[in-house]
Design a protein around this motif. Structure first.
Motif, PDB file in Angstrom:
ATOM      1  N   MET A 165       0.995  -0.935  -0.141  1.00 12.81           N
ATOM      2  CA  MET A 165      -0.025   0.105   0.003  1.00 12.81           C
ATOM      3  C   MET A 165       0.935   1.212   0.157  1.00 12.81           C
ATOM      4  O   MET A 165       0.417   2.555  -0.019  1.00 12.81           O
ATOM      5  CB  MET A 165      -0.820  -0.024   0.992  1.00 12.81           C
ATOM      6  CG  MET A 165      -1.537  -1.680   1.833  1.00 12.81           C
ATOM      7  SD  MET A 165      -3.075  -1.143  -0.059  1.00 12.81           S
ATOM      8  CE  MET A 165      -4.141  -2.304   0.967  1.00 12.81           C
ATOM      9  N   LYS A 166       2.276   0.963   0.561  1.00  5.26           N
ATOM     10  CA  LYS A 166       2.938   2.394   0.532  1.00  5.26           C
ATOM     11  C   LYS A 166       3.492   3.432  -0.707  1.00  5.26           C
ATOM     12  O   LYS A 166       3.054   4.299  -0.733  1.00  5.26           O
ATOM     13  CB  LYS A 166       4.291   1.738   0.969  1.00  5.26           C
ATOM     14  CG  LYS A 166       5.181   1.372   1.627  1.00  5.26           C
ATOM     15  CD  LYS A 166       6.253   1.202   1.723  1.00  5.26           C
ATOM     16  CE  LYS A 166       6.823   0.454   3.235  1.00  5.26           C
ATOM     17  NZ  LYS A 166       8.312  -0.139   3.259  1.00  5.26           N
ATOM     18  N   ASP A 167       2.798   2.877  -2.362  1.00  6.58           N
ATOM     19  CA  ASP A 167       2.575   3.812  -2.802  1.00  6.58           C
ATOM     20  C   ASP A 167       1.617   4.491  -2.906  1.00  6.58           C
ATOM     21  O   ASP A 167       1.750   5.773  -3.748  1.00  6.58           O
ATOM     22  CB  ASP A 167       3.272   3.463  -4.536  1.00  6.58           C
ATOM     23  CG  ASP A 167       2.582   1.839  -4.824  1.00  6.58           C
ATOM     24  OD1 ASP A 167       2.468   1.475  -5.796  1.00  6.58           O
ATOM     25  OD2 ASP A 167       1.689   1.242  -4.010  1.00  6.58           O
ATOM     26  N   ARG A 168       0.714   4.259  -2.958  1.00  2.35           N
ATOM     27  CA  ARG A 168      -1.043   4.720  -3.836  1.00  2.35           C
ATOM     28  C   ARG A 168      -2.055   5.273  -2.400  1.00  2.35           C
ATOM     29  O   ARG A 168      -2.346   6.439  -2.259  1.00  2.35           O
ATOM     30  CB  ARG A 168      -1.284   3.903  -3.928  1.00  2.35           C
ATOM     31  CG  ARG A 168      -0.936   3.465  -5.711  1.00  2.35           C
ATOM     32  CD  ARG A 168      -2.039   2.664  -6.665  1.00  2.35           C
ATOM     33  NE  ARG A 168      -2.122   1.879  -5.995  1.00  2.35           N
ATOM     34  CZ  ARG A 168      -3.288   1.359  -5.171  1.00  2.35           C
ATOM     35  NH1 ARG A 168      -4.540   2.342  -5.421  1.00  2.35           N
ATOM     36  NH2 ARG A 168      -3.618   0.209  -4.683  1.00  2.35           N
ATOM     37  N   PHE A 169      -1.349   5.393  -0.600  1.00  7.21           N
ATOM     38  CA  PHE A 169      -1.904   5.696  -0.276  1.00  7.21           C
ATOM     39  C   PHE A 169      -0.587   6.139   1.033  1.00  7.21           C
ATOM     40  O   PHE A 169      -0.075   6.016   1.221  1.00  7.21           O
ATOM     41  CB  PHE A 169      -2.001   4.098   1.377  1.00  7.21           C
ATOM     42  CG  PHE A 169      -3.231   3.466   0.128  1.00  7.21           C
ATOM     43  CD1 PHE A 169      -2.965   2.730  -1.121  1.00  7.21           C
ATOM     44  CD2 PHE A 169      -4.764   3.365   0.292  1.00  7.21           C
ATOM     45  CE1 PHE A 169      -3.913   1.733  -1.199  1.00  7.21           C
ATOM     46  CE2 PHE A 169      -5.356   2.591  -0.404  1.00  7.21           C
ATOM     47  CZ  PHE A 169      -4.958   1.805  -0.925  1.00  7.21           C
ATOM     48  N   THR A 170      -1.660   7.699   1.954  1.00  5.99           N
ATOM     49  CA  THR A 170      -0.518   8.110   2.646  1.00  5.99           C
ATOM     50  C   THR A 170      -1.540   8.518   3.809  1.00  5.99           C
ATOM     51  O   THR A 170      -2.665   8.843   3.966  1.00  5.99           O
ATOM     52  CB  THR A 170      -0.253   9.498   1.928  1.00  5.99           C
ATOM     53  OG1 THR A 170       0.427   9.161   0.721  1.00  5.99           O
ATOM     54  CG2 THR A 170       0.933  10.056   2.886  1.00  5.99           C
ATOM     55  N   ILE A 171      -1.262   7.842   5.439  1.00  6.09           N
ATOM     56  CA  ILE A 171      -2.010   8.422   6.241  1.00  6.09           C
ATOM     57  C   ILE A 171      -1.058   9.459   6.955  1.00  6.09           C
ATOM     58  O   ILE A 171       0.026  10.091   6.534  1.00  6.09           O
ATOM     59  CB  ILE A 171      -1.857   7.431   7.273  1.00  6.09           C
ATOM     60  CG1 ILE A 171      -2.929   7.598   8.592  1.00  6.09           C
ATOM     61  CG2 ILE A 171      -0.341   7.093   7.276  1.00  6.09           C
ATOM     62  CD1 ILE A 171      -3.527   6.118   8.936  1.00  6.09           C
ATOM     63  N   SER A 172      -1.705  10.677   7.412  1.00  3.22           N
ATOM     64  CA  SER A 172      -1.777  11.389   8.357  1.00  3.22           C
ATOM     65  C   SER A 172      -2.411  11.815   9.442  1.00  3.22           C
ATOM     66  O   SER A 172      -3.721  11.094   9.246  1.00  3.22           O
ATOM     67  CB  SER A 172      -1.773  12.960   7.271  1.00  3.22           C
ATOM     68  OG  SER A 172      -2.811  13.209   6.929  1.00  3.22           O
ATOM     69  N   SER A 173      -2.335  13.245  10.230  1.00  7.67           N
ATOM     70  CA  SER A 173      -2.888  13.391  11.237  1.00  7.67           C
ATOM     71  C   SER A 173      -3.214  15.245  11.716  1.00  7.67           C
ATOM     72  O   SER A 173      -2.555  15.447  11.136  1.00  7.67           O
ATOM     73  CB  SER A 173      -2.648  13.030  12.614  1.00  7.67           C
ATOM     74  OG  SER A 173      -1.110  12.955  13.176  1.00  7.67           O
ATOM     75  N   ASP A 174      -4.293  15.271  11.857  1.00  6.48           N
ATOM     76  CA  ASP A 174      -4.379  16.141  12.377  1.00  6.48           C
ATOM     77  C   ASP A 174      -4.698  16.605  13.713  1.00  6.48           C
ATOM     78  O   ASP A 174      -5.915  16.296  14.316  1.00  6.48           O
ATOM     79  CB  ASP A 174      -5.176  17.289  12.071  1.00  6.48           C
ATOM     80  CG  ASP A 174      -5.572  18.847  11.893  1.00  6.48           C
ATOM     81  OD1 ASP A 174      -5.210  18.756  12.971  1.00  6.48           O
ATOM     82  OD2 ASP A 174      -5.817  19.645  11.436  1.00  6.48           O
ATOM     83  N   HIS A 175      -3.599  17.109  15.150  1.00  9.23           N
ATOM     84  CA  HIS A 175      -3.870  16.619  16.432  1.00  9.23           C
ATOM     85  C   HIS A 175      -4.761  17.626  16.819  1.00  9.23           C
ATOM     86  O   HIS A 175      -5.931  17.652  17.580  1.00  9.23           O
ATOM     87  CB  HIS A 175      -2.592  16.851  16.875  1.00  9.23           C
ATOM     88  CG  HIS A 175      -2.106  15.603  18.226  1.00  9.23           C
ATOM     89  ND1 HIS A 175      -2.916  16.915  19.257  1.00  9.23           N
ATOM     90  CD2 HIS A 175      -1.996  14.917  18.681  1.00  9.23           C
ATOM     91  CE1 HIS A 175      -2.845  16.219  19.978  1.00  9.23           C
ATOM     92  NE2 HIS A 175      -2.084  15.134  20.039  1.00  9.23           N
TER      93      HIS A 175
END
Length: 123
Positions: A64-74
Motif C-alpha cells: 500500500m505504500k505507493d498509493r496510500f498516505t496517512i496523516s493526522s491533525d492533532h
C-alpha cells in the motif's frame, strides 16, 4: 462514549483520488494509535496504514505504500487517508480503528472501530 466516524468515501473513476477522514471523540488522542483497514469482497479485513498522532510515526502495509498516505491533525482529532490512482480492486469499505500503542496489532485486537465509509471505483 468513544466514537470514530469515517467520511469521504464515494464513487470515483479509476485513476482518481479520495481523501478519507476519521474523526475521533471520547478518547484521549495521545493515548491511541489510529489505523485504517479495508474490507473487500472475498478477502479478510486488511490493514492499510497506522499512525501514532503523538509523534507522527507511521506504518504501511508493504503493498500500500505507493498509493496510500496517512496523516493526522492533532488539533482536530482527525486522521486522514489519501488514496491516489484508485483502482477497481480498491473498492470496499474502509474503516478506522483505535488501539493503545504501538501500531502493529492484528485487526481483531483493536479496541474501537468506526462504521466505515464505502469506496467504489469504476473502471
Amino acid at each position: 462514549e468513544v466514537q470514530l466516524v469515517e467520511s469521504g468515501g464515494g464513487l470515483v473513476q479509476a485513476g482518481g483520488s479520495l481523501r478519507l477522514s476519521c474523526v475521533a471523540s471520547g478518547i484521549t488522542f495521545d493515548n491511541y494509535v489510529i489505523a485504517w483497514f479495508r474490507s473487500t469482497p472475498g478477502k479478510e479485513r486488511e490493514e492499510i496504514s497506522c499512525i501514532s498522532p503523538t509523534d507522527g510515526r507511521t506504518t504501511y502495509e508493504e503493498s500500500m505504500k505507493d498509493r496510500f498516505t496517512i496523516s493526522s491533525d492533532h488539533a482536530k482529532n482527525t486522521v486522514y487517508l489519501q488514496i491516489n490512482n484508485l483502482k477497481p480492486e480498491d473498492s470496499g469499505v474502509y474503516y478506522c480503528a483505535a488501539d493503545p500503542p504501538p501500531c502493529g496489532a492484528k485487526w481483531w485486537a483493536y479496541d474501537y472501530w468506526g462504521h466505515g465509509t464505502k469506496v467504489t471505483v469504476s473502471s
